[in-house]
Design a protein around this motif. Structure first.
Motif, PDB file in Angstrom:
ATOM      1  N   SER A 230       0.849  -1.193   0.000  1.00 21.84           N
ATOM      2  CA  SER A 230       0.000   0.000   0.000  1.00 21.84           C
ATOM      3  C   SER A 230       0.888   1.248   0.000  1.00 21.84           C
ATOM      4  CB  SER A 230      -0.911  -0.001   1.234  1.00 21.84           C
ATOM      5  OG  SER A 230      -0.209   0.451   2.373  1.00 21.84           O
ATOM      6  N   ARG A 231       0.262   2.389  -0.071  1.00 20.30           N
ATOM      7  CA  ARG A 231       1.025   3.641  -0.040  1.00 20.30           C
ATOM      8  C   ARG A 231       1.382   4.066   1.372  1.00 20.30           C
ATOM      9  NH1 ARG A 231      -2.576   8.716  -0.382  1.00 20.30           N
ATOM     10  NH2 ARG A 231      -4.506   7.995   0.538  1.00 20.30           N
ATOM     11  N   PHE A 232       0.887   3.357   2.371  1.00 19.49           N
ATOM     12  CA  PHE A 232       1.158   3.677   3.765  1.00 19.49           C
ATOM     13  C   PHE A 232       2.324   2.833   4.282  1.00 19.49           C
ATOM     14  CE2 PHE A 232      -3.349   4.474   2.987  1.00 19.49           C
ATOM     15  CZ  PHE A 232      -3.414   5.821   3.336  1.00 19.49           C
TER      16      PHE A 232
ATOM     17  N   MET B 236       7.383   4.916   9.392  1.00 14.62           N
ATOM     18  CA  MET B 236       8.593   5.750   9.461  1.00 14.62           C
ATOM     19  C   MET B 236       8.837   6.471   8.152  1.00 14.62           C
ATOM     20  SD  MET B 236      11.426   3.460  11.351  1.00 14.62           S
ATOM     21  CE  MET B 236      11.785   3.996  12.993  1.00 14.62           C
ATOM     22  N   LEU B 237       9.476   7.614   8.296  1.00 16.59           N
ATOM     23  CA  LEU B 237       9.958   8.392   7.167  1.00 16.59           C
ATOM     24  C   LEU B 237      11.470   8.491   7.291  1.00 16.59           C
ATOM     25  CD1 LEU B 237       9.762  10.434   4.797  1.00 16.59           C
ATOM     26  CD2 LEU B 237       9.430  12.204   6.537  1.00 16.59           C
TER      27      LEU B 237
ATOM     28  N   SER C  90       7.157  17.416   1.968  1.00 17.50           N
ATOM     29  CA  SER C  90       7.053  15.951   1.889  1.00 17.50           C
ATOM     30  C   SER C  90       7.059  15.322   3.277  1.00 17.50           C
ATOM     31  CB  SER C  90       8.201  15.389   1.048  1.00 17.50           C
ATOM     32  OG  SER C  90       8.096  15.833  -0.290  1.00 17.50           O
ATOM     33  N   VAL C  91       7.835  15.874   4.195  1.00 22.63           N
ATOM     34  CA  VAL C  91       7.834  15.390   5.581  1.00 22.63           C
ATOM     35  C   VAL C  91       6.427  15.549   6.168  1.00 22.63           C
ATOM     36  CG1 VAL C  91       8.716  15.810   7.923  1.00 22.63           C
ATOM     37  CG2 VAL C  91      10.295  15.841   5.963  1.00 22.63           C
TER      38      VAL C  91
ATOM     39  N   LEU D 127       0.039  10.148   5.391  1.00 23.54           N
ATOM     40  CA  LEU D 127       0.469   8.794   5.038  1.00 23.54           C
ATOM     41  C   LEU D 127       0.849   7.936   6.241  1.00 23.54           C
ATOM     42  CD1 LEU D 127       2.479   9.808   1.851  1.00 23.54           C
ATOM     43  CD2 LEU D 127       0.166   8.845   1.969  1.00 23.54           C
ATOM     44  N   ASP D 128       0.398   8.334   7.419  1.00 20.08           N
ATOM     45  CA  ASP D 128       0.522   7.536   8.644  1.00 20.08           C
ATOM     46  C   ASP D 128       1.939   7.345   9.177  1.00 20.08           C
ATOM     47  OD1 ASP D 128      -2.212   7.285   8.672  1.00 20.08           O
ATOM     48  OD2 ASP D 128      -2.241   5.268   7.825  1.00 20.08           O
ATOM     49  N   ALA D 129       2.908   8.119   8.727  1.00 21.37           N
ATOM     50  CA  ALA D 129       4.228   8.047   9.358  1.00 21.37           C
ATOM     51  C   ALA D 129       4.136   8.754  10.700  1.00 21.37           C
ATOM     52  CB  ALA D 129       5.290   8.697   8.480  1.00 21.37           C
TER      53      ALA D 129
END
Length: 192
Positions: free
Chosen positions: A26-28, A33-34, A78-79, A86-88
Motif C-alpha cells: 500500500s502507499r502507507f 517511518m519516514l 514531503s515530511v 500517510l501515517d508516518a
C-alpha cells in the motif's frame, strides 16, 4: 541503443512477466517511518538492507546530503505529507560518511555550470534577483553537523506534530554500519 531504450525494453518484460507482484504494497508505510537520506548511489540498496527495510516498510526522501535547507521547501512539505497524510509517526535523518556535500565547492560548481553552457547573463540575472549561488550551493563541514542541523530544523518546525521522534544517524557507505547521533526517543522524554 540508448539507455532509455534499454529501460523501456526491460520494463516491458518486467510487466509482462508480472515481476512487479513481488513489490505490491500500500502507499502507507508498514513501519510508520519516514527516512530522509542522501541520493548517493552507494545507498540505493545498502541503506534499506542495513536498516532491515523492505518495499512498503518506510517512506524515503532522497536529496543531496540528506539536508533540509528550507523550512517551507519541497522536502519539508514531503515530511508533513508523510506525517499527516500517510501515517508516518517517526522521522530518521540518515547522512553518510564520504558525502559529496561535505566537499561541495560552490565556485568550482559555478565554473562547471558555465562550462556546460549556462550564460553569464543568466548567472548575473540570478545574482541581481537576490539569489546568491555561492550560498545556495554550500554544503556542510562534516556529516554529523549536517545531520544534526536537519534534525533540529525538523524538530523546531511549527507544523511538526508534538512528540514525533526525530532521529539522526550516519551510515558507512562501505559497510552499512549505522551510528546514532540523535535519539529522538531520549529527547522527547527530556521535554515531557
Amino acid at each position: 541503443m540508448s539507455q532509455i531504450t534499454d529501460i523501456m525494453e526491460f520494463n516491458k518484460k518486467f510487466v509482462e512477466q508480472k515481476e512487479y507482484e513481488a513489490y505490491l504494497t500500500s502507499r502507507f508505510p508498514d513501519k510508520k517511518m519516514l527516512i530522509i537520506t542522501c541520493m548517493d548511489t552507494r545507498l540505493v540498496e545498502l541503506l534499506p538492507k542495513a536498516m532491515n527495510f523492505k518495499n512498503g516498510d518506510v517512506k524515503i526522501i532522497k536529496n543531496a546530503g540528506a539536508v533540509i535547507s528550507q523550512p517551507f521547501g519541497s522536502v519539508m512539505r514531503s515530511v508533513m505529507v508523510a506525517l499527516y497524510e500517510l501515517d508516518a509517526d517517526e522521522v530518521i535523518v540518515v547522512g553518510h560518511y564520504e558525502c559529496g556535500m561535505a566537499s561541495l565547492n560552490a565556485d568550482r560548481m559555478i565554473n562547471s555550470i558555465k562550462e556546460r553552457g549556462v550564460s553569464e547573463e543568466v548567472l548575473s540575472t540570478l545574482e541581481n534577483s537576490g539569489i546568491k549561488l555561492t550560498k545556495w550551493l554550500r554544503g556542510f563541514d562534516n556529516v554529523e553537523e549536517g545531520v544534526i542541523q536537519t534534525v533540529e530544523l525538523i524538530k523546531r518546525h511549527p507544523l511538526l506534530p508534538p512528540n514525533v521522534p526525530v532521529h539522526g544517524m550516519i551510515i558507512d557507505p562501505a559497510t552499512g554500519a549505522l551510528e546514532l547521533v540523535s535519539d529522538g526517543y531520549v529527547e522527547n522524554k527530556a521535554t515531557l
